[in-house]
Design a protein around this motif. Sequence first.
Motif, PDB file in Angstrom:
ATOM      1  N   ARG A  37      17.512 -26.540  38.110  1.00  0.00           N
ATOM      2  CA  ARG A  37      16.245 -26.006  38.644  1.00  0.00           C
ATOM      3  C   ARG A  37      16.529 -24.905  39.669  1.00  0.00           C
ATOM      4  NH1 ARG A  37      16.287 -28.802  34.952  1.00  0.00           N
ATOM      5  NH2 ARG A  37      15.366 -30.842  34.911  1.00  0.00           N
ATOM      6  N   LEU A  38      17.552 -25.118  40.507  1.00  0.00           N
ATOM      7  CA  LEU A  38      17.907 -24.099  41.509  1.00  0.00           C
ATOM      8  C   LEU A  38      18.441 -22.837  40.843  1.00  0.00           C
ATOM      9  CD1 LEU A  38      19.596 -26.299  44.269  1.00  0.00           C
ATOM     10  CD2 LEU A  38      17.325 -25.244  44.360  1.00  0.00           C
ATOM     11  N   MET A  39      19.234 -23.003  39.787  1.00  0.00           N
ATOM     12  CA  MET A  39      19.740 -21.838  39.051  1.00  0.00           C
ATOM     13  C   MET A  39      18.588 -21.033  38.467  1.00  0.00           C
ATOM     14  SD  MET A  39      22.899 -23.516  36.959  1.00  0.00           S
ATOM     15  CE  MET A  39      23.151 -22.063  35.947  1.00  0.00           C
ATOM     16  N   PHE A  40      17.620 -21.750  37.906  1.00  0.00           N
ATOM     17  CA  PHE A  40      16.449 -21.113  37.312  1.00  0.00           C
ATOM     18  C   PHE A  40      15.678 -20.307  38.365  1.00  0.00           C
ATOM     19  CE2 PHE A  40      11.837 -21.438  36.549  1.00  0.00           C
ATOM     20  CZ  PHE A  40      11.727 -20.772  35.339  1.00  0.00           C
ATOM     21  N   LEU A  41      15.423 -20.943  39.509  1.00  0.00           N
ATOM     22  CA  LEU A  41      14.692 -20.259  40.576  1.00  0.00           C
ATOM     23  C   LEU A  41      15.473 -19.072  41.120  1.00  0.00           C
ATOM     24  CD1 LEU A  41      13.330 -23.443  42.369  1.00  0.00           C
ATOM     25  CD2 LEU A  41      11.923 -21.671  41.264  1.00  0.00           C
ATOM     26  N   ALA A  42      16.785 -19.230  41.239  1.00  0.00           N
ATOM     27  CA  ALA A  42      17.621 -18.133  41.727  1.00  0.00           C
ATOM     28  C   ALA A  42      17.564 -16.953  40.764  1.00  0.00           C
ATOM     29  CB  ALA A  42      19.067 -18.607  41.908  1.00  0.00           C
ATOM     30  N   GLN A  43      17.662 -17.239  39.467  1.00  0.00           N
ATOM     31  CA  GLN A  43      17.605 -16.172  38.468  1.00  0.00           C
ATOM     32  C   GLN A  43      16.262 -15.439  38.555  1.00  0.00           C
ATOM     33  OE1 GLN A  43      19.950 -14.903  36.645  1.00  0.00           O
ATOM     34  NE2 GLN A  43      19.488 -14.757  34.473  1.00  0.00           N
ATOM     35  N   ALA A  44      15.180 -16.184  38.671  1.00  0.00           N
ATOM     36  CA  ALA A  44      13.843 -15.589  38.725  1.00  0.00           C
ATOM     37  C   ALA A  44      13.670 -14.735  39.975  1.00  0.00           C
ATOM     38  CB  ALA A  44      12.781 -16.693  38.688  1.00  0.00           C
ATOM     39  N   TYR A  45      13.963 -15.319  41.119  1.00  0.00           N
ATOM     40  CA  TYR A  45      13.726 -14.608  42.383  1.00  0.00           C
ATOM     41  C   TYR A  45      14.670 -13.429  42.580  1.00  0.00           C
ATOM     42  CZ  TYR A  45      10.231 -17.937  43.973  1.00  0.00           C
ATOM     43  OH  TYR A  45       9.082 -18.687  44.099  1.00  0.00           O
ATOM     44  N   TYR A  46      15.857 -13.498  42.006  1.00  0.00           N
ATOM     45  CA  TYR A  46      16.780 -12.362  42.128  1.00  0.00           C
ATOM     46  C   TYR A  46      16.201 -11.134  41.430  1.00  0.00           C
ATOM     47  CZ  TYR A  46      21.038  -9.641  42.540  1.00  0.00           C
ATOM     48  OH  TYR A  46      21.934  -8.656  42.872  1.00  0.00           O
ATOM     49  N   SER A  47      15.662 -11.334  40.225  1.00  0.00           N
ATOM     50  CA  SER A  47      15.099 -10.210  39.484  1.00  0.00           C
ATOM     51  C   SER A  47      13.777  -9.722  40.077  1.00  0.00           C
ATOM     52  CB  SER A  47      14.924 -10.578  38.007  1.00  0.00           C
ATOM     53  OG  SER A  47      16.198 -10.723  37.392  1.00  0.00           O
ATOM     54  N   VAL A  48      13.127 -10.573  40.862  1.00  0.00           N
ATOM     55  CA  VAL A  48      11.942 -10.140  41.612  1.00  0.00           C
ATOM     56  C   VAL A  48      12.399  -9.263  42.779  1.00  0.00           C
ATOM     57  CG1 VAL A  48      10.066 -10.910  43.139  1.00  0.00           C
ATOM     58  CG2 VAL A  48      10.470 -12.088  40.968  1.00  0.00           C
ATOM     59  N   ALA A  49      13.447  -9.718  43.468  1.00  0.00           N
ATOM     60  CA  ALA A  49      13.960  -8.991  44.640  1.00  0.00           C
ATOM     61  C   ALA A  49      14.650  -7.686  44.254  1.00  0.00           C
ATOM     62  CB  ALA A  49      14.927  -9.880  45.427  1.00  0.00           C
ATOM     63  N   TYR A  50      15.332  -7.704  43.103  1.00  0.00           N
ATOM     64  CA  TYR A  50      16.080  -6.527  42.634  1.00  0.00           C
ATOM     65  C   TYR A  50      15.614  -6.179  41.215  1.00  0.00           C
ATOM     66  CZ  TYR A  50      19.114  -7.915  46.497  1.00  0.00           C
ATOM     67  OH  TYR A  50      19.594  -8.265  47.724  1.00  0.00           O
ATOM     68  N   PRO A  51      14.486  -5.472  41.120  1.00  0.00           N
ATOM     69  CA  PRO A  51      13.916  -5.178  39.798  1.00  0.00           C
ATOM     70  C   PRO A  51      14.931  -4.503  38.872  1.00  0.00           C
ATOM     71  CG  PRO A  51      12.361  -4.590  41.520  1.00  0.00           C
ATOM     72  CD  PRO A  51      13.652  -4.949  42.209  1.00  0.00           C
ATOM     73  N   GLY A  52      14.942  -4.970  37.628  1.00  0.00           N
ATOM     74  CA  GLY A  52      15.838  -4.394  36.643  1.00  0.00           C
ATOM     75  C   GLY A  52      17.249  -4.951  36.685  1.00  0.00           C
ATOM     76  N   ARG A  53      17.511  -5.862  37.618  1.00  0.00           N
ATOM     77  CA  ARG A  53      18.839  -6.469  37.708  1.00  0.00           C
ATOM     78  C   ARG A  53      18.752  -7.973  37.463  1.00  0.00           C
ATOM     79  NH1 ARG A  53      22.711  -4.797  42.201  1.00  0.00           N
ATOM     80  NH2 ARG A  53      24.062  -5.594  40.565  1.00  0.00           N
ATOM     81  N   LYS A  54      19.871  -8.524  37.013  1.00  0.00           N
ATOM     82  CA  LYS A  54      19.929  -9.962  36.772  1.00  0.00           C
ATOM     83  C   LYS A  54      21.019 -10.581  37.629  1.00  0.00           C
ATOM     84  CE  LYS A  54      19.094 -11.562  32.299  1.00  0.00           C
ATOM     85  NZ  LYS A  54      19.390 -11.583  30.843  1.00  0.00           N
ATOM     86  N   LEU A  55      20.732 -11.757  38.145  1.00  0.00           N
ATOM     87  CA  LEU A  55      21.723 -12.475  38.942  1.00  0.00           C
ATOM     88  C   LEU A  55      22.938 -12.850  38.090  1.00  0.00           C
ATOM     89  CD1 LEU A  55      22.661 -14.018  41.487  1.00  0.00           C
ATOM     90  CD2 LEU A  55      21.267 -15.953  40.699  1.00  0.00           C
ATOM     91  N   MET A  56      22.679 -13.469  36.940  1.00  0.00           N
ATOM     92  CA  MET A  56      23.785 -13.989  36.119  1.00  0.00           C
ATOM     93  C   MET A  56      23.454 -13.883  34.641  1.00  0.00           C
ATOM     94  SD  MET A  56      23.141 -18.001  37.132  1.00  0.00           S
ATOM     95  CE  MET A  56      21.429 -18.487  37.424  1.00  0.00           C
ATOM     96  N   PRO A  57      24.490 -13.836  33.800  1.00  0.00           N
ATOM     97  CA  PRO A  57      24.268 -13.797  32.357  1.00  0.00           C
ATOM     98  C   PRO A  57      23.878 -15.187  31.853  1.00  0.00           C
ATOM     99  CG  PRO A  57      26.616 -13.720  32.821  1.00  0.00           C
ATOM    100  CD  PRO A  57      25.911 -13.696  34.147  1.00  0.00           C
ATOM    101  N   ALA A  58      22.620 -15.543  32.075  1.00  0.00           N
ATOM    102  CA  ALA A  58      22.145 -16.890  31.756  1.00  0.00           C
ATOM    103  C   ALA A  58      20.920 -16.818  30.859  1.00  0.00           C
ATOM    104  CB  ALA A  58      21.783 -17.630  33.047  1.00  0.00           C
ATOM    105  N   THR A  59      20.746 -17.876  30.072  1.00  0.00           N
ATOM    106  CA  THR A  59      19.536 -18.059  29.279  1.00  0.00           C
ATOM    107  C   THR A  59      18.976 -19.425  29.661  1.00  0.00           C
ATOM    108  OG1 THR A  59      20.449 -16.808  27.438  1.00  0.00           O
ATOM    109  CG2 THR A  59      18.628 -18.294  26.922  1.00  0.00           C
ATOM    110  N   PHE A  60      17.687 -19.493  29.914  1.00  0.00           N
ATOM    111  CA  PHE A  60      17.087 -20.776  30.267  1.00  0.00           C
ATOM    112  C   PHE A  60      16.163 -21.256  29.162  1.00  0.00           C
ATOM    113  CE2 PHE A  60      18.532 -19.146  34.270  1.00  0.00           C
ATOM    114  CZ  PHE A  60      19.049 -20.275  34.884  1.00  0.00           C
TER     115      PHE A  60
END
Length: 147
Positions: A37-60
């Motif tokens: 759940r934390l990974m999911f939230l981190a992935q979401a909020y990272y791309s909100v904070a840094y538009p067009g970028r991804k925190l990690m190469p992940a699929t949920f």
Amino acid sequence: GSVCMPFAVQSCLDVVFWFTDRALNDREYIQPQKLHRLMFLAQAYYSVAYPGRKLMPATFVVDSLGPIEPTVFHAFAYGRPHMVEANPIADTVAHFLDSIWRRFGHYSADALNKKLAEHAPVAEASAKGLGEEITLAAMVKFYGAEV
């Protein structure tokens, strides 16, 4: 300046190890469900904070309890894999992950499950069926709107 990478970390495992170690610093053993759940939230909020970028190469995808990263889920089925070293992560990324931990780390896995089940990207994927992908676009649209 540094080279712009499409991902902020080299692998999902770097985020897994960071959260696991951060939890241990707080004398907590992090449950797999909570970790996902934390990974999911981190992935979401990272791309909100840094538009067009991804925190990690992940699929949920959704499982019966909430969003999981299936590759990590499989790799950690029997605990932390041996022989895997974490890659160093940038200070800015560590700072970001720390903000996610401070905001959500105090919730139990159950509390995060209940919370996320009500969030549109998770609810909509769940309605389609187990194993359905939760798209980054849906995550950014939902989590970006609450800022």
